[in-house]
Motif scaffolding. Structure first.
Motif, PDB file in Angstrom:
ATOM      1  N   LYS A   8      -1.300 -10.337   1.656  1.00  0.00           N
ATOM      2  CA  LYS A   8      -2.481 -11.190   1.481  1.00  0.00           C
ATOM      3  C   LYS A   8      -3.113 -11.010   0.108  1.00  0.00           C
ATOM      4  N   ALA A   9      -2.967  -9.850  -0.478  1.00  0.00           N
ATOM      5  CA  ALA A   9      -3.584  -9.567  -1.771  1.00  0.00           C
ATOM      6  C   ALA A   9      -2.781 -10.142  -2.934  1.00  0.00           C
ATOM      7  N   ASN A  10      -1.515 -10.443  -2.711  1.00  0.00           N
ATOM      8  CA  ASN A  10      -0.674 -10.962  -3.787  1.00  0.00           C
ATOM      9  C   ASN A  10       0.311 -11.958  -3.207  1.00  0.00           C
ATOM     10  N   SER A  11       0.098 -13.208  -3.498  1.00  0.00           N
ATOM     11  CA  SER A  11       0.935 -14.263  -2.921  1.00  0.00           C
ATOM     12  C   SER A  11       2.379 -14.212  -3.433  1.00  0.00           C
ATOM     13  N   ALA A  12       2.640 -13.511  -4.529  1.00  0.00           N
ATOM     14  CA  ALA A  12       4.006 -13.397  -5.063  1.00  0.00           C
ATOM     15  C   ALA A  12       4.819 -12.335  -4.326  1.00  0.00           C
ATOM     16  N   CYS A  13       4.188 -11.575  -3.455  1.00  0.00           N
ATOM     17  CA  CYS A  13       4.854 -10.498  -2.715  1.00  0.00           C
ATOM     18  C   CYS A  13       5.438 -10.986  -1.409  1.00  0.00           C
ATOM     19  N   LYS A  14       6.558 -10.388  -1.093  1.00  0.00           N
ATOM     20  CA  LYS A  14       7.112 -10.515   0.247  1.00  0.00           C
ATOM     21  C   LYS A  14       6.763  -9.213   0.963  1.00  0.00           C
ATOM     22  N   PRO A  15       6.770  -9.200   2.285  1.00  0.00           N
ATOM     23  CA  PRO A  15       6.419  -7.969   3.002  1.00  0.00           C
ATOM     24  C   PRO A  15       7.436  -6.854   2.776  1.00  0.00           C
ATOM     25  N   LEU A  16       6.959  -5.620   2.864  1.00  0.00           N
ATOM     26  CA  LEU A  16       7.853  -4.461   2.814  1.00  0.00           C
ATOM     27  C   LEU A  16       8.783  -4.512   4.017  1.00  0.00           C
ATOM     28  N   ASN A  17      10.002  -4.023   3.827  1.00  0.00           N
ATOM     29  CA  ASN A  17      10.900  -3.901   4.967  1.00  0.00           C
ATOM     30  C   ASN A  17      10.888  -2.444   5.440  1.00  0.00           C
ATOM     31  N   GLU A  18      11.605  -2.171   6.518  1.00  0.00           N
ATOM     32  CA  GLU A  18      11.598  -0.810   7.078  1.00  0.00           C
ATOM     33  C   GLU A  18      12.177   0.207   6.100  1.00  0.00           C
ATOM     34  N   ALA A  19      13.177  -0.189   5.328  1.00  0.00           N
ATOM     35  CA  ALA A  19      13.759   0.722   4.331  1.00  0.00           C
ATOM     36  C   ALA A  19      12.739   1.054   3.246  1.00  0.00           C
ATOM     37  N   ASP A  20      11.935   0.065   2.852  1.00  0.00           N
ATOM     38  CA  ASP A  20      10.882   0.311   1.864  1.00  0.00           C
ATOM     39  C   ASP A  20       9.886   1.343   2.385  1.00  0.00           C
ATOM     40  N   LYS A  21       9.480   1.169   3.637  1.00  0.00           N
ATOM     41  CA  LYS A  21       8.504   2.079   4.236  1.00  0.00           C
ATOM     42  C   LYS A  21       9.084   3.483   4.351  1.00  0.00           C
ATOM     43  N   ALA A  22      10.331   3.574   4.791  1.00  0.00           N
ATOM     44  CA  ALA A  22      10.980   4.887   4.920  1.00  0.00           C
ATOM     45  C   ALA A  22      11.120   5.549   3.549  1.00  0.00           C
ATOM     46  N   GLY A  23      11.451   4.767   2.527  1.00  0.00           N
ATOM     47  CA  GLY A  23      11.575   5.310   1.176  1.00  0.00           C
ATOM     48  C   GLY A  23      10.250   5.817   0.636  1.00  0.00           C
ATOM     49  N   ALA A  24       9.178   5.083   0.895  1.00  0.00           N
ATOM     50  CA  ALA A  24       7.854   5.508   0.435  1.00  0.00           C
ATOM     51  C   ALA A  24       7.431   6.799   1.138  1.00  0.00           C
ATOM     52  N   ILE A  25       7.709   6.899   2.428  1.00  0.00           N
ATOM     53  CA  ILE A  25       7.375   8.119   3.173  1.00  0.00           C
ATOM     54  C   ILE A  25       8.202   9.288   2.647  1.00  0.00           C
ATOM     55  N   ALA A  26       9.479   9.060   2.366  1.00  0.00           N
ATOM     56  CA  ALA A  26      10.330  10.135   1.832  1.00  0.00           C
ATOM     57  C   ALA A  26       9.802  10.623   0.481  1.00  0.00           C
ATOM     58  N   GLU A  27       9.387   9.703  -0.376  1.00  0.00           N
ATOM     59  CA  GLU A  27       8.834  10.107  -1.677  1.00  0.00           C
ATOM     60  C   GLU A  27       7.524  10.874  -1.504  1.00  0.00           C
ATOM     61  N   ALA A  28       6.717  10.470  -0.542  1.00  0.00           N
ATOM     62  CA  ALA A  28       5.455  11.179  -0.297  1.00  0.00           C
ATOM     63  C   ALA A  28       5.741  12.589   0.226  1.00  0.00           C
ATOM     64  N   ARG A  29       6.759  12.732   1.073  1.00  0.00           N
ATOM     65  CA  ARG A  29       7.131  14.071   1.560  1.00  0.00           C
ATOM     66  C   ARG A  29       7.612  14.947   0.408  1.00  0.00           C
ATOM     67  N   GLU A  30       8.370  14.366  -0.508  1.00  0.00           N
ATOM     68  CA  GLU A  30       8.812  15.117  -1.688  1.00  0.00           C
ATOM     69  C   GLU A  30       7.611  15.543  -2.528  1.00  0.00           C
ATOM     70  N   ALA A  31       6.632  14.660  -2.659  1.00  0.00           N
ATOM     71  CA  ALA A  31       5.427  14.997  -3.431  1.00  0.00           C
ATOM     72  C   ALA A  31       4.679  16.162  -2.786  1.00  0.00           C
ATOM     73  N   VAL A  32       4.614  16.185  -1.446  1.00  0.00           N
ATOM     74  CA  VAL A  32       3.960  17.293  -0.745  1.00  0.00           C
ATOM     75  C   VAL A  32       4.731  18.584  -0.983  1.00  0.00           C
ATOM     76  N   ALA A  33       6.053  18.521  -0.889  1.00  0.00           N
ATOM     77  CA  ALA A  33       6.868  19.725  -1.106  1.00  0.00           C
ATOM     78  C   ALA A  33       6.696  20.236  -2.539  1.00  0.00           C
ATOM     79  N   PHE A  34       6.698  19.349  -3.503  1.00  0.00           N
ATOM     80  CA  PHE A  34       6.529  19.747  -4.897  1.00  0.00           C
ATOM     81  C   PHE A  34       5.143  20.340  -5.129  1.00  0.00           C
ATOM     82  N   ALA A  35       4.119  19.696  -4.569  1.00  0.00           N
ATOM     83  CA  ALA A  35       2.753  20.183  -4.743  1.00  0.00           C
ATOM     84  C   ALA A  35       2.560  21.533  -4.053  1.00  0.00           C
ATOM     85  N   THR A  36       3.204  21.733  -2.918  1.00  0.00           N
ATOM     86  CA  THR A  36       3.138  23.025  -2.226  1.00  0.00           C
ATOM     87  C   THR A  36       3.736  24.116  -3.099  1.00  0.00           C
TER      88      THR A  36
END
Length: 146
Positions: A92-120
């Motif tokens: 809704k915020a950007n009409s040029a965007c298509k919705p994220l797919n499940e792989a996108d969501k899983a990839g973002a979560i994986a990167e966030a987990r890596e960020a937590v591990a690195f920050a730890t």
């Protein structure tokens, strides 16, 4: 190939900067400090309590980002493909965007987990460095269990 971008580019830049410093190693920092004088060398090679506190703040940010994603809040995530197409968590915020797919969501979560591990690891490293630089400070690692 896609690239996931967190809600806060400043947070991502901080993680990248920390990674660069850790890959450079303390030898590179010490060599740089020696090139500008003994006072600078002491200031750059000694770990302060601010370093520990900063690492702890970065860890808290990484954990919050992961919690948001695991809770289903992908509003501030976007993916840019090599062909220039874009998907985002808040179409809704950007009409040029298509919705994220499940792989996108899983990839973002994986990167966030890596960020937590690195920050730890960065917190642990900062605490160890502080303890080594200040042996009389009585640094203790504490935990909380309700």
């Amino acid at each position: 190939m896609s690239r996931y971008f967190p809600r806060s580019l400043a947070f991502g830049a901080a993680i990248g900067l920390m990674a660069g410093v850790s890959f450079a190693g303390t030898g590179a920092m010490e060599a740089a400090a020696r090139s500008i004088g003994p006072a600078a060398e002491a200031a750059m090679t000694e770990t302060s309590d601010d370093d520990v506190a900063g690492a702890a703040v970065d860890l808290a940010d990484a954990k919050q980002w992961l919690a948001e994603l695991e809770g289903g809040n992908f509003a501030n995530i976007f993916v840019i493909e090599t062909d220039g197409s874009m998907r985002c968590g808040e179409v809704k915020a950007n009409s040029a965007c298509k919705p994220l797919n499940e792989a996108d969501k899983a990839g973002a979560i994986a990167e966030a987990r890596e960020a937590v591990a690195f920050a730890t690891a960065a917190v642990e490293d900062a605490e160890k460095s502080f303890a080594a630089d200040h042996p009389d400070a009585g640094v203790e690692t504490v935990g909380y269990a309700p």
